[in-house]
Design a protein around this motif. Structure first.
Motif, PDB file in Angstrom:
ATOM      1  N   MET A 109     -83.055 112.570 -15.019  1.00 17.20           N
ATOM      2  CA  MET A 109     -83.928 111.599 -14.359  1.00 17.20           C
ATOM      3  C   MET A 109     -84.426 112.147 -13.027  1.00 17.20           C
ATOM      4  N   ARG A 110     -85.719 111.987 -12.784  1.00 13.54           N
ATOM      5  CA  ARG A 110     -86.331 112.403 -11.521  1.00 13.54           C
ATOM      6  C   ARG A 110     -87.703 111.755 -11.421  1.00 13.54           C
ATOM      7  N   PRO A 111     -88.264 111.676 -10.185  1.00 12.19           N
ATOM      8  CA  PRO A 111     -89.642 111.229 -10.061  1.00 12.19           C
ATOM      9  C   PRO A 111     -90.559 112.128 -10.889  1.00 12.19           C
ATOM     10  N   GLY A 112     -91.496 111.532 -11.582  1.00  9.65           N
ATOM     11  CA  GLY A 112     -92.352 112.286 -12.494  1.00  9.65           C
ATOM     12  C   GLY A 112     -92.032 111.965 -13.937  1.00  9.65           C
ATOM     13  N   THR A 113     -90.788 111.533 -14.165  1.00 12.06           N
ATOM     14  CA  THR A 113     -90.394 111.117 -15.512  1.00 12.06           C
ATOM     15  C   THR A 113     -90.489 109.608 -15.671  1.00 12.06           C
ATOM     16  N   ILE A 114     -90.789 108.917 -14.558  1.00 12.86           N
ATOM     17  CA  ILE A 114     -91.003 107.472 -14.602  1.00 12.86           C
ATOM     18  C   ILE A 114     -92.350 107.187 -13.942  1.00 12.86           C
ATOM     19  N   ALA A 115     -92.683 105.921 -13.764  1.00 11.96           N
ATOM     20  CA  ALA A 115     -93.969 105.532 -13.192  1.00 11.96           C
ATOM     21  C   ALA A 115     -94.128 106.058 -11.768  1.00 11.96           C
ATOM     22  N   PRO A 116     -95.382 106.270 -11.318  1.00  9.56           N
ATOM     23  CA  PRO A 116     -95.623 106.677  -9.923  1.00  9.56           C
ATOM     24  C   PRO A 116     -95.033 105.647  -8.958  1.00  9.56           C
ATOM     25  N   PRO A 117     -94.707 106.069  -7.739  1.00 13.58           N
ATOM     26  CA  PRO A 117     -94.100 105.144  -6.778  1.00 13.58           C
ATOM     27  C   PRO A 117     -95.055 104.022  -6.402  1.00 13.58           C
ATOM     28  N   PRO A 118     -94.525 102.906  -5.892  1.00 11.70           N
ATOM     29  CA  PRO A 118     -95.365 101.767  -5.513  1.00 11.70           C
ATOM     30  C   PRO A 118     -96.265 102.083  -4.326  1.00 11.70           C
ATOM     31  N   GLN A 119     -97.206 101.187  -4.072  1.00 10.72           N
ATOM     32  CA  GLN A 119     -98.268 101.433  -3.097  1.00 10.72           C
ATOM     33  C   GLN A 119     -97.747 101.792  -1.704  1.00 10.72           C
ATOM     34  N   PHE A 120     -96.768 101.068  -1.207  1.00 14.99           N
ATOM     35  CA  PHE A 120     -96.339 101.268   0.170  1.00 14.99           C
ATOM     36  C   PHE A 120     -95.152 102.224   0.299  1.00 14.99           C
ATOM     37  N   ALA A 121     -94.892 103.009  -0.735  1.00 18.02           N
ATOM     38  CA  ALA A 121     -93.786 103.968  -0.680  1.00 18.02           C
ATOM     39  C   ALA A 121     -94.015 104.996   0.425  1.00 18.02           C
ATOM     40  N   GLY A 122     -95.271 105.422   0.599  1.00 19.97           N
ATOM     41  CA  GLY A 122     -95.570 106.406   1.640  1.00 19.97           C
ATOM     42  C   GLY A 122     -95.305 105.875   3.031  1.00 19.97           C
ATOM     43  N   PHE A 123     -95.642 104.626   3.262  1.00 21.43           N
ATOM     44  CA  PHE A 123     -95.394 104.021   4.565  1.00 21.43           C
ATOM     45  C   PHE A 123     -93.896 103.892   4.823  1.00 21.43           C
ATOM     46  N   GLN A 124     -93.167 103.459   3.802  1.00 19.76           N
ATOM     47  CA  GLN A 124     -91.722 103.340   3.953  1.00 19.76           C
ATOM     48  C   GLN A 124     -91.093 104.702   4.238  1.00 19.76           C
ATOM     49  N   GLY A 125     -91.583 105.734   3.540  1.00 22.96           N
ATOM     50  CA  GLY A 125     -91.073 107.074   3.776  1.00 22.96           C
ATOM     51  C   GLY A 125     -91.397 107.572   5.171  1.00 22.96           C
ATOM     52  N   SER A 126     -92.589 107.242   5.668  1.00 19.47           N
ATOM     53  CA  SER A 126     -92.969 107.690   7.009  1.00 19.47           C
ATOM     54  C   SER A 126     -92.082 107.057   8.075  1.00 19.47           C
ATOM     55  N   LEU A 127     -91.694 105.812   7.863  1.00 22.75           N
ATOM     56  CA  LEU A 127     -90.774 105.170   8.800  1.00 22.75           C
ATOM     57  C   LEU A 127     -89.410 105.865   8.774  1.00 22.75           C
ATOM     58  N   MET A 128     -88.977 106.240   7.572  1.00 27.00           N
ATOM     59  CA  MET A 128     -87.676 106.889   7.436  1.00 27.00           C
ATOM     60  C   MET A 128     -87.652 108.236   8.161  1.00 27.00           C
ATOM     61  N   VAL A 129     -88.649 109.083   7.911  1.00 27.90           N
ATOM     62  CA  VAL A 129     -88.611 110.435   8.477  1.00 27.90           C
ATOM     63  C   VAL A 129     -88.953 110.448   9.959  1.00 27.90           C
ATOM     64  N   SER A 130     -89.661 109.427  10.440  1.00 26.84           N
ATOM     65  CA  SER A 130     -90.006 109.401  11.864  1.00 26.84           C
ATOM     66  C   SER A 130     -88.764 109.267  12.742  1.00 26.84           C
ATOM     67  N   VAL A 131     -87.640 108.888  12.134  1.00 27.30           N
ATOM     68  CA  VAL A 131     -86.385 108.796  12.882  1.00 27.30           C
ATOM     69  C   VAL A 131     -86.038 110.143  13.513  1.00 27.30           C
ATOM     70  N   PHE A 132     -86.372 111.234  12.854  1.00 27.05           N
ATOM     71  CA  PHE A 132     -86.089 112.559  13.421  1.00 27.05           C
ATOM     72  C   PHE A 132     -86.850 112.758  14.729  1.00 27.05           C
ATOM     73  N   LEU A 133     -88.109 112.353  14.760  1.00 25.60           N
ATOM     74  CA  LEU A 133     -88.904 112.511  15.974  1.00 25.60           C
ATOM     75  C   LEU A 133     -88.458 111.532  17.055  1.00 25.60           C
ATOM     76  N   VAL A 134     -88.041 110.357  16.655  1.00 26.59           N
ATOM     77  CA  VAL A 134     -87.500 109.401  17.620  1.00 26.59           C
ATOM     78  C   VAL A 134     -86.247 109.984  18.271  1.00 26.59           C
ATOM     79  N   ALA A 135     -85.414 110.668  17.466  1.00 25.10           N
ATOM     80  CA  ALA A 135     -84.216 111.314  18.025  1.00 25.10           C
ATOM     81  C   ALA A 135     -84.604 112.371  19.047  1.00 25.10           C
TER      82      ALA A 135
END
Length: 259
Positions: free
Chosen positions: A182-208
């Motif tokens: 199982m991996r992304p690509g074997t199921i449906a594409p991610p939902p619309q706001f997945a990119g925004f949620q991911g950007s919030l997650m990774v921005s934690v590094f820059l906040v640090a």
């Protein structure tokens, strides 16, 4: 070559960037552990092909290269750091080309599975991730004579690549930890706001990084503030843009290039 001598305060600051690079690498490798690395090792990975593995080699290679470069800088080996920077430009260029090729392949694969407009919407994620990496990387190279900007923009460039790793975290949460094959690509594409949620997650590094600056410099460096605003802003705007007819037309133009 003789290594430059750093005072204790400079050395501590230099090692902060090495540990930032290490944290980025651990996040990337860890997020892909169960959906790529352990599946390859266990022979359960499905749907692999040469372009995919070349893409993985280049992008995971960047995390190790960035660690190496920050380690050299932290130890005062600035001449070596600059010399290896030429290889970094070549690696970044290859990542841009192969990353776009892999993104287009993924869109076509999703379309073949019948996902239509959702496949086109998905393209916003790799396209903006690679685009932000290119912008921050070029800005960092242009500011090589301004070390305070150069090193922070390189951190921002690396963080912009972590959106795919954030997507893997979301995938693991949504699937209860995934499973063999199982991996992304074997199921449906991610939902619309997945990119925004991911950007919030990774921005934690820059906040640090900004918080570390606040502690050591008395204020966050503008590069971190620009990085957070850009990554989060692009993530949010991209989520809205990705479902518009104009975006679908843009994606179709890219898809036509490979035909």
């Amino acid at each position: 070559m003789v290594a430059a001598t750093l005072n204790p305060a400079q050395a501590r600051t230099g090692y902060f960037y090495f540990w930032m690079a290490t944290a980025c690498a651990l996040f990337a490798w860890g997020a892909f552990a169960t959906t790529y690395w352990t599946q390859l090792a266990g022979g359960t990975f499905v749907g692999g092909f040469p372009l995919m593995h070349l893409h993985a080699t280049l992008f995971f290679g960047w995390t190790l290269f960035f660690m190496w470069q920050t380690w050299q800088a932290a130890n005062g080996r600035l001449e070596h750091h600059r010399a290896w920077g030429v290889a970094g430009v070549s690696l970044a260029t290859a990542m841009l080309v192969i990353g776009l090729a892999m993104a287009l392949h993924s869109v076509r694969d999703f379309q073949a599975q019948g996902y239509g407009d959702r496949a086109r919407s998905f393209f916003i994620l790799p396209f903006t991730g690679i685009g932000l990496f290119a912008v921050f990387f070029v800005a960092a190279v242009a500011n090589v004579a301004r070390p305070d900007w150069h090193k922070r923009l390189m951190v921002a460039a690396t963080v912009s690549l972590l959106g795919a790793a954030a997507g893997r975290v979301g995938f693991l949460i949504a699937t209860g930890g995934g499973g063999p094959g199982m991996r992304p690509g074997t199921i449906a594409p991610p939902p619309q706001f997945a990119g925004f949620q991911g950007s919030l997650m990774v921005s934690v590094f820059l906040v640090a990084g900004a918080l570390y600056d606040w502690r050591t410099r008395g204020r966050p460096h503008s590069a971190y503030l620009i990085g957070v605003a850009t990554i989060v802003g692009v993530g949010f705007a991209g989520s809205l843009l990705s479902v518009t007819p104009g975006w679908y037309h843009f994606v179709d133009g890219w898809l036509a290039l490979g035909r």
